[in-house]
Design a protein around this motif. Structure first.
Motif, short mmCIF file in Angstrom:
data_model
loop_
_atom_site.label_atom_id
_atom_site.label_comp_id
_atom_site.label_asym_id
_atom_site.label_seq_id
_atom_site.Cartn_x
_atom_site.Cartn_y
_atom_site.Cartn_z
N SER A 171 10.91 0.74 1.26
CA SER A 171 9.95 1.23 1.44
C SER A 171 9.69 2.79 1.22
O SER A 171 9.06 3.43 0.82
N THR A 172 11.19 3.47 1.23
CA THR A 172 11.39 4.69 0.90
C THR A 172 10.96 5.03 -0.62
O THR A 172 10.39 5.93 -0.92
N ILE A 217 -0.63 -0.72 -0.43
CA ILE A 217 -0.42 -1.78 0.67
C ILE A 217 0.71 -1.38 1.57
O ILE A 217 1.94 -1.65 1.11
N PHE A 218 0.73 -0.93 2.87
CA PHE A 218 1.91 -0.70 3.80
C PHE A 218 2.47 -1.95 4.34
O PHE A 218 1.57 -3.06 4.36
N LEU A 254 -0.70 -0.54 -8.25
CA LEU A 254 -0.86 -1.17 -6.81
C LEU A 254 0.59 -1.27 -6.24
O LEU A 254 1.45 -1.85 -7.03
N LEU A 255 0.91 -0.39 -5.34
CA LEU A 255 2.15 -0.41 -4.74
C LEU A 255 1.94 -1.25 -3.55
O LEU A 255 1.21 -1.05 -2.50
N LEU A 256 2.99 -2.37 -3.50
CA LEU A 256 2.86 -3.13 -2.13
C LEU A 256 4.12 -3.21 -1.45
O LEU A 256 5.19 -3.61 -2.00
N ASP A 257 4.10 -3.01 -0.04
CA ASP A 257 5.22 -3.12 0.70
C ASP A 257 5.41 -4.36 1.46
O ASP A 257 4.68 -4.38 2.66
#
Ligand SMILES: Nc1ncnc2c1ncn2[C@@H]1O[C@H](COP(=O)(O)OP(=O)(O)OP(=O)(O)O)[C@@H](O)[C@H]1O
Ligand SMILES: [Mg+2]
Length: 254
Positions: A47-48, A81-82, A155-158
């Protein structure tokens, strides 16, 4: 859009003037249209790393460039997307989905696209419902629709599907890959699930070790839609699992 990380370090301050080093000298170059998976155990800094790419956290050292330009703050071209759904509680599903677009003054075919996304995400009938009346999985699907509606270039997806049941998860994995094939954005997807990583990624980046950083990267040369029962899938899965175990055993003994 491309992403380059060069010698990226992240340290968090701890009590009594100490520091926790979470990422050490991470070099990662992500090409236009890649679907890169960041895979690693809980707490290894996934996540970091994603928050740094989003521009939500300051770097301790190093540099991150998007299309060659150094970033230090969030930008609408990089949707995130968290791990936990992050909806505005006073807006209903429809309003949450279009909120960002309206804020930026983008009104083109919003109604049609919202209806399409609501259908794809299996949210039909819930358009006017507020977030507190949704399940966790439904709220996460609203977040996905909200990210997709703005046609992000990155798009960054966690771990977006971690709280979903197997069927919904598999459906959304397929939908996301279809979106990606049509819209051709660059995706960085965090997960700790090896099968999900090989099902979706064009490249799998293993994060972990001590000091934490990139252990190894694997190209996934398998055609979409991928078959979890195929030999290629099985071989890659075994190789990744072996590497993760070696790394884990290595620092457990230290
Ligand atoms: N804001 C913060 N302040 C201090 N420490 C933090 C902060 N954010 C993360 N950390 C620490 O950094 C390490 C990595 O956390 P991170 O959330 O990136 O892990 P992760 O790989 O995403 O884990 P998970 O799979 O459980 O979500 C952890 O040890 C965590 O305690
Ligand atoms: Mg995390």
């Amino acid at each position: 859009m491309t992403i380059q990380m060069e010698k990226v370090c992240k340290r968090f301050p701890q009590p009594a003037g100490k520091e926790l080093s979470v990422l050490e000298e991470v070099d990662l170059s992500i090409g236009e249209g890649e679907f890169v998976i960041i895979l690693g155990e809980s707490g290894c800094g996934k996540s970091t790393l994603l928050n740094l790419m989003a521009g939500l956290l300051p770097l301790s050292e190093g540099e991150i460039r998007v299309n060659g330009r150094r970033i230090n703050q969030p930008h609408p071209s990089r949707a995130m997307i968290f791990q936990q759904p992050s909806l505005l509680p006073w807006l209903n599903v429809e309003e949450n989905i279009v909120f960002g677009c309206k804020l930026r003054g983008e009104h083109d075919d919003l109604t049609v696209r919202t209806a399409q996304l609501i259908e794809i995400m299996g949210l039909s009938g819930f358009e006017k419902v507020k977030p507190h009346e949704l399940s966790l999985g439904m709220a996460q699907r609203v977040c996905l629709a909200r990210a997709m509606i703005g046609h992000p270039q990155i798009l960054l997806l966690d771990e977006p599907f971690a709280s979903l049941d197997t069927i919904t998860r598999s459906h959304l994995q397929e939908e996301l890959i279809e979106f990606w094939m049509v819209e051709k954005f660059t995706a960085v997807f965090v997960t700790h699930d090896i099968d999900e990583a090989i099902l979706m990624g064009t490249r799998v980046v293993l994060l972990g070790g001590r000091p934490r950083g990139i252990l190894k990267t694997y190209e996934v040369n398998l055609n979409f839609p991928r078959d979890i029962a195929s030999r290629g899938f099985f071989l890659l899965r075994s190789a990744i699992l072996k590497k993760l175990r070696e790394s884990f055993d290595g620092y457990q003994r230290r």
